[in-house]
Motif scaffolding. Structure first.
Motif, PDB file in Angstrom:
ATOM      1  N   ASN A 241       0.821  -1.208   0.000  1.00 33.37           N
ATOM      2  CA  ASN A 241       0.000   0.000   0.000  1.00 33.37           C
ATOM      3  C   ASN A 241       0.858   1.263   0.000  1.00 33.37           C
ATOM      4  O   ASN A 241       0.532   2.255  -0.655  1.00 33.37           O
ATOM      5  CB  ASN A 241      -0.942   0.000   1.204  1.00 33.37           C
ATOM      6  CG  ASN A 241      -2.149  -0.897   0.988  1.00 33.37           C
ATOM      7  OD1 ASN A 241      -2.582  -1.085  -0.149  1.00 33.37           O
ATOM      8  ND2 ASN A 241      -2.677  -1.458   2.068  1.00 33.37           N
ATOM      9  N   ALA A 242       1.958   1.234   0.735  1.00 35.83           N
ATOM     10  CA  ALA A 242       2.856   2.396   0.747  1.00 35.83           C
ATOM     11  C   ALA A 242       3.437   2.625  -0.649  1.00 35.83           C
ATOM     12  O   ALA A 242       3.557   3.766  -1.117  1.00 35.83           O
ATOM     13  CB  ALA A 242       3.972   2.195   1.773  1.00 35.83           C
ATOM     14  N   ILE A 243       3.796   1.552  -1.318  1.00 33.09           N
ATOM     15  CA  ILE A 243       4.356   1.671  -2.671  1.00 33.09           C
ATOM     16  C   ILE A 243       3.312   2.253  -3.622  1.00 33.09           C
ATOM     17  O   ILE A 243       3.596   3.152  -4.413  1.00 33.09           O
ATOM     18  CB  ILE A 243       4.859   0.286  -3.158  1.00 33.09           C
ATOM     19  CG1 ILE A 243       6.139  -0.087  -2.382  1.00 33.09           C
ATOM     20  CG2 ILE A 243       5.111   0.296  -4.669  1.00 33.09           C
ATOM     21  CD1 ILE A 243       6.654  -1.482  -2.654  1.00 33.09           C
ATOM     22  N   LYS A 244       2.081   1.742  -3.503  1.00 31.65           N
ATOM     23  CA  LYS A 244       1.009   2.249  -4.365  1.00 31.65           C
ATOM     24  C   LYS A 244       0.841   3.769  -4.163  1.00 31.65           C
ATOM     25  O   LYS A 244       0.769   4.538  -5.125  1.00 31.65           O
ATOM     26  CB  LYS A 244      -0.300   1.508  -4.020  1.00 31.65           C
ATOM     27  CG  LYS A 244      -1.377   1.657  -5.064  1.00 31.65           C
ATOM     28  CD  LYS A 244      -2.577   0.742  -4.771  1.00 31.65           C
ATOM     29  CE  LYS A 244      -2.275  -0.737  -4.973  1.00 31.65           C
ATOM     30  NZ  LYS A 244      -3.463  -1.602  -4.733  1.00 31.65           N
ATOM     31  N   VAL A 245       0.824   4.178  -2.916  1.00 31.04           N
ATOM     32  CA  VAL A 245       0.641   5.598  -2.614  1.00 31.04           C
ATOM     33  C   VAL A 245       1.845   6.418  -3.077  1.00 31.04           C
ATOM     34  O   VAL A 245       1.696   7.538  -3.597  1.00 31.04           O
ATOM     35  CB  VAL A 245       0.373   5.786  -1.100  1.00 31.04           C
ATOM     36  CG1 VAL A 245       0.468   7.247  -0.705  1.00 31.04           C
ATOM     37  CG2 VAL A 245      -1.007   5.227  -0.757  1.00 31.04           C
ATOM     38  N   ALA A 246       3.040   5.876  -2.923  1.00 27.31           N
ATOM     39  CA  ALA A 246       4.245   6.589  -3.369  1.00 27.31           C
ATOM     40  C   ALA A 246       4.187   6.826  -4.872  1.00 27.31           C
ATOM     41  O   ALA A 246       4.568   7.901  -5.365  1.00 27.31           O
ATOM     42  CB  ALA A 246       5.494   5.789  -2.994  1.00 27.31           C
ATOM     43  N   LYS A 275      14.072  -4.067  -0.605  1.00 30.96           N
ATOM     44  CA  LYS A 275      14.027  -4.758  -1.880  1.00 30.96           C
ATOM     45  C   LYS A 275      12.733  -4.405  -2.618  1.00 30.96           C
ATOM     46  O   LYS A 275      12.745  -4.065  -3.811  1.00 30.96           O
ATOM     47  CB  LYS A 275      14.091  -6.275  -1.620  1.00 30.96           C
ATOM     48  CG  LYS A 275      14.377  -7.143  -2.816  1.00 30.96           C
ATOM     49  CD  LYS A 275      14.974  -8.486  -2.377  1.00 30.96           C
ATOM     50  CE  LYS A 275      14.987  -9.470  -3.538  1.00 30.96           C
ATOM     51  NZ  LYS A 275      13.657 -10.097  -3.780  1.00 30.96           N
ATOM     52  N   MET A 276      11.614  -4.443  -1.881  1.00 31.22           N
ATOM     53  CA  MET A 276      10.322  -4.130  -2.511  1.00 31.22           C
ATOM     54  C   MET A 276      10.296  -2.676  -3.001  1.00 31.22           C
ATOM     55  O   MET A 276       9.813  -2.387  -4.098  1.00 31.22           O
ATOM     56  CB  MET A 276       9.181  -4.388  -1.510  1.00 31.22           C
ATOM     57  CG  MET A 276       9.001  -5.874  -1.164  1.00 31.22           C
ATOM     58  SD  MET A 276       7.907  -6.155   0.278  1.00 31.22           S
ATOM     59  CE  MET A 276       6.294  -5.872  -0.452  1.00 31.22           C
ATOM     60  N   LEU A 277      10.798  -1.765  -2.179  1.00 32.78           N
ATOM     61  CA  LEU A 277      10.824  -0.350  -2.573  1.00 32.78           C
ATOM     62  C   LEU A 277      11.730  -0.145  -3.783  1.00 32.78           C
ATOM     63  O   LEU A 277      11.382   0.570  -4.732  1.00 32.78           O
ATOM     64  CB  LEU A 277      11.305   0.516  -1.396  1.00 32.78           C
ATOM     65  CG  LEU A 277      10.344   0.639  -0.197  1.00 32.78           C
ATOM     66  CD1 LEU A 277      11.062   1.209   1.023  1.00 32.78           C
ATOM     67  CD2 LEU A 277       9.140   1.523  -0.548  1.00 32.78           C
ATOM     68  N   ASP A 278      12.893  -0.778  -3.754  1.00 33.83           N
ATOM     69  CA  ASP A 278      13.841  -0.603  -4.860  1.00 33.83           C
ATOM     70  C   ASP A 278      13.279  -1.172  -6.158  1.00 33.83           C
ATOM     71  O   ASP A 278      13.441  -0.587  -7.227  1.00 33.83           O
ATOM     72  CB  ASP A 278      15.184  -1.263  -4.531  1.00 33.83           C
ATOM     73  CG  ASP A 278      15.972  -0.472  -3.488  1.00 33.83           C
ATOM     74  OD1 ASP A 278      15.545   0.669  -3.165  1.00 33.83           O
ATOM     75  OD2 ASP A 278      16.984  -0.981  -2.982  1.00 33.83           O
ATOM     76  N   GLU A 279      12.626  -2.318  -6.039  1.00 31.79           N
ATOM     77  CA  GLU A 279      12.032  -2.914  -7.243  1.00 31.79           C
ATOM     78  C   GLU A 279      10.958  -2.006  -7.840  1.00 31.79           C
ATOM     79  O   GLU A 279      10.684  -2.070  -9.045  1.00 31.79           O
ATOM     80  CB  GLU A 279      11.445  -4.289  -6.916  1.00 31.79           C
ATOM     81  CG  GLU A 279      12.541  -5.356  -6.846  1.00 31.79           C
ATOM     82  CD  GLU A 279      12.044  -6.687  -6.272  1.00 31.79           C
ATOM     83  OE1 GLU A 279      12.888  -7.579  -6.096  1.00 31.79           O
ATOM     84  OE2 GLU A 279      10.833  -6.814  -6.002  1.00 31.79           O
ATOM     85  N   ALA A 280      10.368  -1.179  -6.988  1.00 31.99           N
ATOM     86  CA  ALA A 280       9.372  -0.219  -7.480  1.00 31.99           C
ATOM     87  C   ALA A 280      10.031   1.121  -7.834  1.00 31.99           C
ATOM     88  O   ALA A 280       9.334   2.129  -7.994  1.00 31.99           O
ATOM     89  CB  ALA A 280       8.289  -0.015  -6.422  1.00 31.99           C
ATOM     90  N   VAL A 285      12.823   6.413  -0.941  1.00 37.01           N
ATOM     91  CA  VAL A 285      11.958   6.266   0.250  1.00 37.01           C
ATOM     92  C   VAL A 285      12.777   5.673   1.403  1.00 37.01           C
ATOM     93  O   VAL A 285      13.342   4.588   1.282  1.00 37.01           O
ATOM     94  CB  VAL A 285      10.735   5.378  -0.050  1.00 37.01           C
ATOM     95  CG1 VAL A 285       9.928   5.124   1.230  1.00 37.01           C
ATOM     96  CG2 VAL A 285       9.847   6.028  -1.102  1.00 37.01           C
ATOM     97  N   LYS A 286      12.829   6.395   2.490  1.00 37.35           N
ATOM     98  CA  LYS A 286      13.661   5.978   3.631  1.00 37.35           C
ATOM     99  C   LYS A 286      12.925   4.962   4.514  1.00 37.35           C
ATOM    100  O   LYS A 286      11.701   4.927   4.563  1.00 37.35           O
ATOM    101  CB  LYS A 286      14.027   7.196   4.471  1.00 37.35           C
ATOM    102  CG  LYS A 286      15.004   8.139   3.765  1.00 37.35           C
ATOM    103  CD  LYS A 286      15.629   9.107   4.770  1.00 37.35           C
ATOM    104  CE  LYS A 286      16.878   9.752   4.220  1.00 37.35           C
ATOM    105  NZ  LYS A 286      16.605  10.596   3.023  1.00 37.35           N
ATOM    106  N   ILE A 287      13.719   4.153   5.205  1.00 43.48           N
ATOM    107  CA  ILE A 287      13.149   3.196   6.159  1.00 43.48           C
ATOM    108  C   ILE A 287      13.505   3.631   7.581  1.00 43.48           C
ATOM    109  O   ILE A 287      14.683   3.798   7.906  1.00 43.48           O
ATOM    110  CB  ILE A 287      13.666   1.775   5.874  1.00 43.48           C
ATOM    111  CG1 ILE A 287      13.211   1.336   4.469  1.00 43.48           C
ATOM    112  CG2 ILE A 287      13.191   0.802   6.954  1.00 43.48           C
ATOM    113  CD1 ILE A 287      13.749  -0.019   4.038  1.00 43.48           C
ATOM    114  N   ILE A 288      12.469   3.808   8.361  1.00 45.44           N
ATOM    115  CA  ILE A 288      12.646   4.197   9.771  1.00 45.44           C
ATOM    116  C   ILE A 288      12.244   2.993  10.628  1.00 45.44           C
ATOM    117  O   ILE A 288      11.205   2.371  10.386  1.00 45.44           O
ATOM    118  CB  ILE A 288      11.775   5.429  10.113  1.00 45.44           C
ATOM    119  CG1 ILE A 288      12.325   6.675   9.418  1.00 45.44           C
ATOM    120  CG2 ILE A 288      11.739   5.685  11.615  1.00 45.44           C
ATOM    121  CD1 ILE A 288      11.666   7.011   8.122  1.00 45.44           C
ATOM    122  N   ALA A 289      13.066   2.677  11.613  1.00 46.59           N
ATOM    123  CA  ALA A 289      12.761   1.538  12.480  1.00 46.59           C
ATOM    124  C   ALA A 289      12.580   2.007  13.913  1.00 46.59           C
ATOM    125  O   ALA A 289      13.289   2.900  14.383  1.00 46.59           O
ATOM    126  CB  ALA A 289      13.885   0.515  12.408  1.00 46.59           C
TER     127      ALA A 289
END
Lengths: 468, 468
Positions: A241-246, A275-280, A285-289
């Motif tokens: 869903n985040a990828i779709k919105v991005a 990996k999922m973000l890069d493939e898209a 898009v940063k990853i916060i943990a």
């Protein structure tokens, strides 16, 4: 509320007032005294402490007075009317010598020296300890997280688990120790800190579904949105869903700032998410943990090459877990012209008599080599002695030296300027770079050499002989 | 300063404001919502939590507004002008249902329920968690010390090691948990607590010798003096000098209140001190012990029959050592007429959907038998189910029951009255007596039974099915 701008005099252990009254009524109020602040044990099994809280202490001391209703309260406790009259016009007019805020300090060093009348020095004990102990603890903890995370962004997220209003000053100390921002809006306002935040699970739950929740959020936060992706299922629902919105944002010329992982295996999930973000083609898009992180977990995630750009840290940071308190104390060293010290069956709990300063010695690479404590206005030490095993000493003449205690308050006025938290943080960062790696490691850090000069050694031995 | 009487709105995680703005700008600000406060794990490996902080929360919510300069700050962060206008006239007008302050509570129970618009409920999350988590942690810690010390006096001495301004509310929670007084004069003033204190080593060091120091102190504190006897040598100097001074006081018709031991082996020293005092016919002089005490050390001293009358406790109490934080959370359960819950791969981290209440069941001796969580306005449960292993259930029909959640705030107004800290402390003491001993022991306490009713079980399963 929540600061030291109102009257601070009553924020004290009652015995300070009882003793001050005793000095006053017995005609001893003008005795000149000198007290030292120092701690005994490095927290977190670490090798140093980052000194923090000094500028808040200035504020607290500049407002060290007793409001009308507070004086009435003291009368109700049975304090003497003459003493209360004295308190009504009381202000702290002493001198303070201290290391800079953001300095790296070590056990048993008198890093703050307070000089004034015995009443002045006694009355400020509790508030001084309360401020310096806590902020130094948290700044130290933050600096360990900064070290573990190397160059990642660090967000302080601790308000909800902080120890009440301690939250406000924890945020400040976190920034001094190397954090980039705080979630605490009041702290940011009050201490002029950078603030930030993401979103909560509740936002996602309020809308019909996750996708809708994300869409509405980015609509109103097109430049800063960080989407929390673990409300239902991180990999099957949140990230897609985040990828779709991005992608929808891209079509409007915007960029999703990041996603946040708040549960599960952060190493595995961050790798999968990256990996999922890069493939898209969402490399930006940063990853916060977040989720119960501390310096050891951050170190482990970094060692596993988890592709995390920023850590959000709460409880372990703002409560100084697993320590809870720095054991700083405030001890009298001189009264009028007489040096004094606290005796103890445990030699390591004795204090240093007299008016002292600290010299720091540097090696050729400008790294800290050793510290020497010596009486003020004596020659600078040529050798420094081990504090208890006094047959052990080190020749310090080959080393560059610097006196690290400076006058910061004179006659109750701050004479060291108003230093911004950001500047203090820069000082801390610079000083930590000068501390050898062996003192910074988490496991069994090397013990930094702190010795005493010839004159102090003699005074301590003489004072001890007189008292015993 | 140091209280919740000024504007409290900005004392929040920034994301609450970001989300509130999103609800506002997207036209969702009037959605009705319901959030639950609960914690997941008992602190200190104990068997319960003592609920504390509620009356401070009332105060914080009654003053939940944004001052002019705070609104300017929010504008500088980029918040929308229309939203800031909304905040300028914002006040919390929601309803709160809660257990009484001083109640004994258990993991996963929704002990506080907040109902209001989504903006109201969201904005108060951080301050609610900050207040309730910390005070409940400290009240719980204090109650363990009260239990360990049985009938001894307990003095809170924590200001110097407390986490900044957290000190103020730590004192309050300590009294709720069973302490007799605090050294923190501001807390005593603000929360109307009993205060007290003794003397510091510095007092002894200021005078020519210990005897002189004691004489001057008792002169100005003839009724309350507690002499600190370990500055030089407890047995050879401190106690003999205290005895001498006590005898001098007797000749003037006064009585020395006590001596304080602050180092060394407290069991040995207290026995020796008691013997020396008794031999001098000073049976009335009390012995106060301090120095890094916690509930385990107190229990051990009691088991050794150490003749200690009062314990002074600082760090371990006011910082909640070794825990530092209660893990309380605040989760949405209902939005408009839709129930919602947070999913998790870990079943124990799921939340309960819907608007709920808690029933407490009592055995014949009026002791707590079990708690049942059920949807509001449904019939009271006849059986309660284990929250995860739902094939396990307990028939609760034979037990007396009571609904323990009550309306405490209505339309933003406190409707439960102003209860004094002393009264809350009495409630806590009474409730703890009703908790079976097995849940109070320090080692592997028995787990108290908390189940869910039939209707809640169905709603949880239905909501889960819809979401997955």
């Amino acid at each position: 509320m929540r600061n030291f701008k109102d009257s601070t005099g009553l924020y004290t252990d009652q015995y300070e007032l009882t003793m001050a009254q005793g000095y006053f009524l017995s005609g001893n109020e003008t005795m000149r005294s000198c007290f030292d602040y120092f701690f005994r044990k490095n927290p977190f099994n670490g090798g140093y402490v980052l000194f923090s809280g000094l500028n808040d202490l200035f504020e607290a001391l500049e407002n060290f007075r007793f409001a009308h209703e507070e004086c009435i309260f003291l009368a109700s406790l049975g304090f003497d009317k003459r003493f209360i009259e004295h308190l009504k016009s009381f202000s702290f007019k002493g001198n303070i010598y201290s290391v800079h805020e953001g300095e790296v300090i070590f056990p048993n060093e008198p890093v703050v020296r307070v000089e004034g009348t015995i009443i002045e020095c006694q009355l400020i004990e509790s508030i001084l300890l309360n401020i310096l102990n806590f902020q130094s603890l948290i700044a130290t903890k933050a600096s360990r997280m900064r070290q573990a995370s190397v160059d990642k962004l660090l967000y302080e997220f601790g308000l909800r688990r902080a120890q009440g209003l301690g939250a406000i000053h924890a945020s400040r100390a976190a920034i001094i120790g190397g954090f980039d921002s705080t979630s605490n809006t009041y702290s940011a306002f009050y201490h002029k800190l950078k603030s930030g935040g993401t979103m909560a699970h509740s936002w996602v739950q309020v809308f019909e579904n996750e996708l809708e929740a994300f869409r509405v959020f980015v609509k109103y936060n097109p430049d800063t949105a960080v989407l929390l992706v673990d409300t239902f299922d991180t990999i099957k629902s949140g990230i897609p869903n985040a990828i779709k919105v991005a992608k929808e944002m891209e079509s409007k010329g915007n960029r999703l700032a990041g996603i946040r992982l708040d549960s599960g295996d952060l190493a595995y999930l961050s790798k999968t998410a990256r990996k999922m973000l890069d493939e898209a083609q969402l490399h930006y898009v940063k990853i916060i943990a977040s989720n119960q992180l501390d310096e050891h977990l951050i170190k482990s995630l970094n060692e596993q090459n988890a592709p995390i750009n920023a850590y959000g840290i709460g409880t372990a940071l703002v409560t100084g877990k697993d320590e809870g308190a720095l054991d700083g104390v405030y001890k009298i060293a001189q009264i009028n012209n007489r040096s004094t010290m606290k005796m103890s069956e445990n030699i390591s709990k004795m204090t240093y008599p007299g008016i002292k300063t600290i010299y720091r010695y540097y090696d050729d690479s400008n790294r800290f080599y050793a510290d020497g404590i010596e009486l003020l206005q004596e020659d600078t030490p040529e050798v420094i002695y081990h504090p208890y095993e006094q047959e052990n000493y080190t020749d310090v003449t080959p080393y560059k030296k610097e006196q690290i205690l400076n006058c910061v308050m004179r006659n109750g006025k701050n004479v060291s300027g108003r230093i911004s938290v950001k500047d203090i943080s820069n000082i801390a960062s610079k000083r930590l770079k000068q501390l050898p790696e062996e003192m910074k490691r988490f496991e069994n850090p090397h013990i930094y050499k702190v010795g005493i000069g010839e004159k102090l050694k003699k005074l301590q031995n003489n004072t001890k002989d007189k008292l015993w």
